[in-house]
Scaffold this motif. Structure first.
Motif, PDB file in Angstrom:
ATOM      1  N   VAL A 260       0.846  -1.199   0.000  1.00 39.13           N
ATOM      2  CA  VAL A 260       0.000   0.000   0.000  1.00 39.13           C
ATOM      3  C   VAL A 260       0.877   1.243   0.000  1.00 39.13           C
ATOM      4  O   VAL A 260       0.681   2.159  -0.807  1.00 39.13           O
ATOM      5  CB  VAL A 260      -0.954   0.015   1.222  1.00 39.13           C
ATOM      6  N   MET A 261       1.867   1.283   0.893  1.00 36.95           N
ATOM      7  CA  MET A 261       2.735   2.457   0.988  1.00 36.95           C
ATOM      8  C   MET A 261       3.534   2.658  -0.290  1.00 36.95           C
ATOM      9  O   MET A 261       3.701   3.785  -0.766  1.00 36.95           O
ATOM     10  CB  MET A 261       3.667   2.323   2.192  1.00 36.95           C
ATOM     11  N   SER A 262       4.014   1.585  -0.880  1.00 32.14           N
ATOM     12  CA  SER A 262       4.790   1.668  -2.111  1.00 32.14           C
ATOM     13  C   SER A 262       3.933   2.189  -3.264  1.00 32.14           C
ATOM     14  O   SER A 262       4.333   3.093  -4.005  1.00 32.14           O
ATOM     15  CB  SER A 262       5.350   0.283  -2.449  1.00 32.14           C
ATOM     16  N   ARG A 263       2.738   1.620  -3.412  1.00 36.86           N
ATOM     17  CA  ARG A 263       1.841   2.058  -4.491  1.00 36.86           C
ATOM     18  C   ARG A 263       1.419   3.507  -4.298  1.00 36.86           C
ATOM     19  O   ARG A 263       1.311   4.265  -5.258  1.00 36.86           O
ATOM     20  CB  ARG A 263       0.605   1.164  -4.558  1.00 36.86           C
ATOM     21  N   LEU A 264       1.176   3.893  -3.048  1.00 39.56           N
ATOM     22  CA  LEU A 264       0.786   5.270  -2.757  1.00 39.56           C
ATOM     23  C   LEU A 264       1.909   6.229  -3.122  1.00 39.56           C
ATOM     24  O   LEU A 264       1.680   7.255  -3.770  1.00 39.56           O
ATOM     25  CB  LEU A 264       0.416   5.418  -1.285  1.00 39.56           C
ATOM     26  N   SER A 265       3.128   5.900  -2.748  1.00 43.96           N
ATOM     27  CA  SER A 265       4.270   6.758  -3.036  1.00 43.96           C
ATOM     28  C   SER A 265       4.473   6.916  -4.544  1.00 43.96           C
ATOM     29  O   SER A 265       4.636   8.030  -5.046  1.00 43.96           O
ATOM     30  CB  SER A 265       5.524   6.179  -2.388  1.00 43.96           C
ATOM     31  N   ARG A 266       4.461   5.799  -5.259  1.00 46.31           N
ATOM     32  CA  ARG A 266       4.647   5.860  -6.714  1.00 46.31           C
ATOM     33  C   ARG A 266       3.485   6.578  -7.390  1.00 46.31           C
ATOM     34  O   ARG A 266       3.686   7.374  -8.313  1.00 46.31           O
ATOM     35  CB  ARG A 266       4.800   4.446  -7.284  1.00 46.31           C
ATOM     36  N   GLY A 267       2.274   6.348  -6.910  1.00 46.42           N
ATOM     37  CA  GLY A 267       1.099   7.004  -7.491  1.00 46.42           C
ATOM     38  C   GLY A 267       1.127   8.508  -7.284  1.00 46.42           C
ATOM     39  O   GLY A 267       0.836   9.275  -8.196  1.00 46.42           O
ATOM     40  N   ARG A 268       1.488   8.930  -6.073  1.00 49.98           N
ATOM     41  CA  ARG A 268       1.578  10.376  -5.800  1.00 49.98           C
ATOM     42  C   ARG A 268       2.636  11.035  -6.676  1.00 49.98           C
ATOM     43  O   ARG A 268       2.430  12.125  -7.200  1.00 49.98           O
ATOM     44  CB  ARG A 268       1.910  10.608  -4.329  1.00 49.98           C
ATOM     45  N   GLU A 269       3.780  10.378  -6.818  1.00 51.82           N
ATOM     46  CA  GLU A 269       4.857  10.955  -7.622  1.00 51.82           C
ATOM     47  C   GLU A 269       4.448  11.059  -9.088  1.00 51.82           C
ATOM     48  O   GLU A 269       4.694  12.076  -9.739  1.00 51.82           O
ATOM     49  CB  GLU A 269       6.140  10.137  -7.473  1.00 51.82           C
ATOM     50  N   LYS A 270       3.820  10.018  -9.619  1.00 50.39           N
ATOM     51  CA  LYS A 270       3.366  10.060 -11.015  1.00 50.39           C
ATOM     52  C   LYS A 270       2.305  11.137 -11.203  1.00 50.39           C
ATOM     53  O   LYS A 270       2.321  11.870 -12.199  1.00 50.39           O
ATOM     54  CB  LYS A 270       2.815   8.702 -11.452  1.00 50.39           C
ATOM     55  N   LEU A 271       1.381  11.234 -10.255  1.00 46.61           N
ATOM     56  CA  LEU A 271       0.328  12.241 -10.339  1.00 46.61           C
ATOM     57  C   LEU A 271       0.922  13.642 -10.271  1.00 46.61           C
ATOM     58  O   LEU A 271       0.546  14.527 -11.052  1.00 46.61           O
ATOM     59  CB  LEU A 271      -0.674  12.024  -9.197  1.00 46.61           C
ATOM     60  N   ARG A 272       1.855  13.848  -9.367  1.00 44.91           N
ATOM     61  CA  ARG A 272       2.524  15.145  -9.232  1.00 44.91           C
ATOM     62  C   ARG A 272       3.248  15.513 -10.529  1.00 44.91           C
ATOM     63  O   ARG A 272       3.139  16.640 -11.022  1.00 44.91           O
ATOM     64  CB  ARG A 272       3.510  15.097  -8.064  1.00 44.91           C
ATOM     65  N   ALA A 273       3.969  14.557 -11.114  1.00 44.77           N
ATOM     66  CA  ALA A 273       4.711  14.813 -12.356  1.00 44.77           C
ATOM     67  C   ALA A 273       3.748  15.154 -13.497  1.00 44.77           C
ATOM     68  O   ALA A 273       4.000  16.083 -14.272  1.00 44.77           O
ATOM     69  CB  ALA A 273       5.553  13.591 -12.727  1.00 44.77           C
TER      70      ALA A 273
END
Length: 174
Positions: free
Chosen positions: A146-159
């Motif tokens: 969950v934490m890994s997917r959240l981190s990657r998802g936030r970064e992709k969304l931010r980019a």
């Protein structure tokens, strides 16, 4: 005129979860009628299996788990060809400014471009205010995932929202 059955505690809890279920379904599916169908299917399945819900546990997480499983099942099976109905005439609210509408549209587009696994985790945590443990139980995955997917998802969304190109951080090892 038929007498209505009294509303019990489980019914009241399920009804209280409907707005959140609908909001999450709309974010998952992307269109209103499909989201409404998903919520209806979720409630139907939950009502039929209410005896499996553990009294005292979090009904919201249980319902989101049912919705998640239904959504996964629906994505796997081929759908029928349908023609969408134009329901724009029924919209009651409007955006305050054009910039707000453009930003919301960009956010919806960016969310739609995320991998489904990352989008589900991001929506459950950010939109539904669930804890990592609740999301892990709902989706049936470890908390670390969950934490890994959240981190990657936030970064992709931010980019995507900042217009930065997405860089693949995976490296080829020979």
């Amino acid at each position: 005129m038929r007498a209505q059955a009294p509303i019990n505690d489980e019914s009241a809890q399920m009804v209280a979860c409907l707005p959140r279920l609908r909001r999450y379904a709309r974010a998952l599916v992307g269109e209103r009628s499909g989201a409404d169908d998903l919520v209806q299917d979720t409630c139907e399945r939950a009502w039929a299996r209410l005896h499996t819900w553990r009294q005292g546990s979090d009904m919201r997480a249980w319902l989101f788990g049912i919705m998640h499983n239904l959504h996964v099942d629906q994505r796997r099976k081929p759908g029928l060809a349908t023609t969408p109905i134009d329901d724009t005439g029924f919209e009651a609210s409007t955006r305050a400014t054009q910039a707000d509408a453009l930003e919301i549209r960009d956010l919806e587009t960016a969310l739609a471009q995320l991998p489904v696994e990352q989008r589900e985790v991001l929506l459950l945590i950010a939109l539904e205010d669930m804890s990592y443990e609740e999301v892990a139980r709902t989706l049936g995955i470890p908390s670390g995932t969950v934490m890994s997917r959240l981190s990657r998802g936030r970064e992709k969304l931010r980019a995507q929202m900042q217009g930065r190109p997405q860089v693949n951080s995976l490296k080829v090892v020979k």
